[in-house]
Design a protein around this motif. Structure first.
Motif, PDB file in Angstrom:
ATOM      1  N   PRO A  64       0.732  -1.393   0.042  1.00 27.97           N
ATOM      2  CA  PRO A  64       0.001   0.113  -0.008  1.00 27.97           C
ATOM      3  C   PRO A  64       1.053   1.353  -0.181  1.00 27.97           C
ATOM      4  CG  PRO A  64      -0.772  -1.684   1.449  1.00 27.97           C
ATOM      5  CD  PRO A  64       0.488  -2.096   1.109  1.00 27.97           C
ATOM      6  N   MET A  65       2.094   1.157   0.647  1.00 26.63           N
ATOM      7  CA  MET A  65       2.974   2.402   0.684  1.00 26.63           C
ATOM      8  C   MET A  65       3.409   2.877  -0.645  1.00 26.63           C
ATOM      9  SD  MET A  65       4.834   1.773   4.308  1.00 26.63           S
ATOM     10  CE  MET A  65       6.017   3.166   4.149  1.00 26.63           C
ATOM     11  N   VAL A  66       3.911   1.565  -1.330  1.00 25.05           N
ATOM     12  CA  VAL A  66       4.528   1.869  -2.485  1.00 25.05           C
ATOM     13  C   VAL A  66       3.228   2.286  -3.387  1.00 25.05           C
ATOM     14  CG1 VAL A  66       5.461   0.558  -4.579  1.00 25.05           C
ATOM     15  CG2 VAL A  66       6.394   0.271  -2.100  1.00 25.05           C
ATOM     16  N   ALA A  67       2.165   1.659  -3.605  1.00 26.94           N
ATOM     17  CA  ALA A  67       0.934   1.930  -4.389  1.00 26.94           C
ATOM     18  C   ALA A  67       0.561   3.407  -4.323  1.00 26.94           C
ATOM     19  CB  ALA A  67       0.014   0.927  -4.186  1.00 26.94           C
ATOM     20  N   ALA A  68       0.407   3.682  -3.134  1.00 29.25           N
ATOM     21  CA  ALA A  68      -0.015   5.152  -2.697  1.00 29.25           C
ATOM     22  C   ALA A  68       0.900   6.158  -3.466  1.00 29.25           C
ATOM     23  CB  ALA A  68      -0.387   5.468  -1.308  1.00 29.25           C
ATOM     24  N   THR A  69       2.357   5.855  -3.066  1.00 32.82           N
ATOM     25  CA  THR A  69       3.416   6.932  -3.707  1.00 32.82           C
ATOM     26  C   THR A  69       3.294   6.841  -5.202  1.00 32.82           C
ATOM     27  OG1 THR A  69       4.845   6.157  -1.796  1.00 32.82           O
ATOM     28  CG2 THR A  69       5.830   7.320  -3.764  1.00 32.82           C
ATOM     29  N   ALA A  70       3.027   5.678  -5.948  1.00 31.51           N
ATOM     30  CA  ALA A  70       2.866   5.380  -7.379  1.00 31.51           C
ATOM     31  C   ALA A  70       1.469   6.304  -7.924  1.00 31.51           C
ATOM     32  CB  ALA A  70       2.807   4.159  -7.724  1.00 31.51           C
ATOM     33  N   ALA A  71       0.475   6.368  -6.880  1.00 29.21           N
ATOM     34  CA  ALA A  71      -0.752   7.134  -7.423  1.00 29.21           C
ATOM     35  C   ALA A  71      -0.180   8.502  -7.310  1.00 29.21           C
ATOM     36  CB  ALA A  71      -1.750   6.661  -6.300  1.00 29.21           C
ATOM     37  N   THR A  72       0.322   9.024  -6.493  1.00 33.44           N
ATOM     38  CA  THR A  72       0.655  10.509  -6.411  1.00 33.44           C
ATOM     39  C   THR A  72       1.577  10.805  -7.620  1.00 33.44           C
ATOM     40  OG1 THR A  72       2.506  10.320  -4.946  1.00 33.44           O
ATOM     41  CG2 THR A  72       0.340  10.717  -3.900  1.00 33.44           C
ATOM     42  N   ILE A  73       2.702   9.799  -8.054  1.00 40.14           N
ATOM     43  CA  ILE A  73       3.483  10.109  -9.172  1.00 40.14           C
ATOM     44  C   ILE A  73       2.474  10.319 -10.502  1.00 40.14           C
ATOM     45  CG2 ILE A  73       4.954   9.125 -10.576  1.00 40.14           C
ATOM     46  CD1 ILE A  73       6.521   8.041  -8.068  1.00 40.14           C
ATOM     47  N   ALA A  74       1.440   9.318 -10.317  1.00 39.64           N
ATOM     48  CA  ALA A  74       0.457   9.329 -11.670  1.00 39.64           C
ATOM     49  C   ALA A  74      -0.133  10.598 -11.829  1.00 39.64           C
ATOM     50  CB  ALA A  74      -0.445   8.154 -11.524  1.00 39.64           C
TER      51      ALA A  74
END
Length: 551
Positions: A505-515
């Protein structure tokens, strides 16, 4: 459609009550409430943004009291965009915090306070963006600040309490100054309603207008961490957990920038102090980025880049042209996402490498290639590398400066270019030290305890900087725990253990903000067209004034 305007404020407040009612007894339901409400707020914000773009400003007069007696909430293009970006980012940060196990699971704590405080923070931010008068703008600020006091000091460790004390003192001072400005404004005009103030302030003597303008700008400059009123920020934000620091740095400072935009365009048109604002913008850019160059701790480095890049937004406000406002709004949206992302990445680096001190990091590109990508993309975006959104915002501001042609405008264009190059140098330094070079001797191994509940200042105690193999293990230090054990929430200042596998979830949330940041690049043409219409609406003033007054 007007009935939807208060919901971004009401939904988080109602959810706060439910979250407090359930506490730790139904932790999963509490987390579900938070995620569901912030998802709904994000969807509502998108609807309001689109509706405001198509129909013009939307408003609701709570209690059906006619202005200026009642509470008026207004959603126009600017507030709609700010609501959309902020709600999307706060949702991503919430998911990140859940992945880090940042709910209040301490048996000694009677209530799960993280989720209620976080929801109150979101409600305060939304109230600030939608406020149609100075009093409710102040109320939104105070709601936001009360929640931020709790989030910044949760866990009660020594460093957090010290940093929180500084933050509280500065915030209380700015709040008293804000109240003074409101009192003076009401004494001079007989109202705090934005619509009436837009008319009555222009009728006051120029000296009174300038005094009120200076007071309000000082308050908002403190909130936005504009130099020279930003000394509190590098010492306050880095001590908090990564999600808290991320939402503070990415969002709360932009609330101050929003207020500067709103008041300068609506209440004080004419750009009487434009040269002063541009001088402050230049000082923020240059001194902030030079401070970042001198740092070796990643969180403090990012804090100084935050101060520096606030200068770009003040640059647009100081120019006060349609092109400049459009560029500033693009840069605000861009910077919310990018700065939040970089602080989230800093949390991942700390979890993987055991520290954010760059001199003690290395080899991350080989050991954690995904983490390297998560840092590289927003870092290049912050530096303004084409064709990313940071370049688009800076280009818009610099084109506005060239079109203006004034002396200060040309100085700011040169300062913007120099700051961008120094930002590239700073992120390249982070990349070389933390990711590209080989790991230095004594780098924290997987399973190292990063932080404990002991907040003593005694150098013989175990603490967050006791790294095995460096000769600084301390006396009586508990041996490192193996990776894979349950990680105690840093929100409480308890033990955190490095791990080679980062929570998904931490990686996915960070990737979402990058997106989100990359979406600004992919949809650059509609975004810049929207911000251009927003800038035109800010300069026209009439549609917003009529909506606030209910005409």
């Amino acid at each position: 459609m007007n009935a939807l305007v208060p919901l971004p404020v009401l939904l988080p407040l109602c959810a706060t009550g439910l979250s407090l009612a359930f506490g730790t007894r139904l932790g999963r339901f509490q987390r579900f409430i938070s995620v569901a409400v912030l998802t709904a707020v994000t969807a509502l914000s998108v609807i309001l943004m689109v509706a405001a773009d198509r129909q013009g400003p939307l408003s609701v007069h709570l209690g059906d009291f006619a202005p200026p007696l009642g509470i008026t909430l207004v959603a126009d293009r600017l507030s709609g965009l700010m609501l959309t970006v902020s709600s999307a980012v706060t949702l991503c940060v919430l998911v990140y915090s859940l992945g880090q196990g940042m709910t209040d699971r301490d048996k000694e704590t009677p209530l799960a306070v993280f989720h209620p405080a976080y929801l109150i923070l979101v409600a305060g931010v939304s109230c600030t963006f939608l406020a149609g008068d100075l009093v409710n703008l102040y109320v939104g600020f105070e709601i936001m600040l009360v929640a931020s006091f709790v989030l910044l000091t949760l866990g009660g460790t020594g460093p957090r309490m010290r940093a929180g004390s500084t933050y509280v003192i500065i915030s209380l001072f700015s709040s008293m100054l804000f109240l003074t400005a409101i009192a003076m404004t009401y004494a001079a005009t007989g109202t705090a309603n934005f619509g009436q103030l837009a008319v009555r302030l222009a009728e006051l003597p120029i000296g009174v207008q300038t005094l009120i303008q200076a007071l309000l700008l000082t308050v908002f400059a403190i909130k936005a961490a504009v130099f020279p009123l930003a000394a509190w920020l590098p010492d306050s934000y880095p001590t908090a957990p990564a999600p808290v620091t991320a939402v503070f740095a990415g969002l709360l400072t932009k609330v101050g920038v929003y207020c500067m935009l709103r008041t300068e365009t609506l209440l004080f048109p004419g750009n009487r102090i434009g040269d002063l604002l541009m001088a402050i913008a230049l000082a923020s850019m240059v001194i902030g980025i030079l401070g970042a160059v001198a740092q070796t701790d990643l969180k403090r480095l990012l804090s100084f880049t935050l101060i520096s890049h606030i200068g770009y937004m003040v640059f647009g406000i100081g120019l006060a042209t349609r092109e400049a406002y459009g560029g500033a709004i693009v840069y605000v949206a861009h910077h919310i996402t990018v700065q939040t992302t970089l602080f989230l990445v800093a949390g991942l680096i700390e979890r993987r490498g055991g520290t954010t001190e760059l001199t003690r990091l290395g080899g991350m590109a080989r050991a954690a290639p995904m983490l390297a990508v998560l840092f590289f993309v927003p870092a290049m975006n912050l530096a303004g590398i084409p064709p990313l959104s940071g370049f688009i915002g800076k280009l818009g501001l610099m084109r506005a400066g060239v079109a203006d042609g004034g002396g200060w405008a040309w100085v700011l264009v040169a300062g913007s270019a120099a700051t961008s190059l120094l930002t590239l140098y700073v992120v390249a330094k982070v990349w070389n030290l933390a990711f590209w070079r080989a790991a230095p001797p004594g780098q924290a191994a997987t399973g190292t305890v990063l932080e404990s509940g002991d907040d003593s200042d005694d150098d013989t105690d175990a603490g967050p900087d006791r790294i095995p193999g460096t000769g600084d293990e301390g006396i009586g230090t508990t041996p490192p725990l193996p990776a894979g054990q349950a990680v105690a929430a840093t929100l409480h200042g308890r033990a955190v253990i490095t791990t080679s596998r980062l929570p998904h979830p931490m990686v996915a949330a960070t990737a979402a903000t990058i997106a989100i940041g990359l979406a600004f690049t992919v949809f650059a043409d509609p975004l810049t067209a929207y911000t251009d219409r927003t800038a035109a609406e800010l300069l026209q003033r009439a549609p917003y004034i009529q909506e606030v007054l209910g005409r």
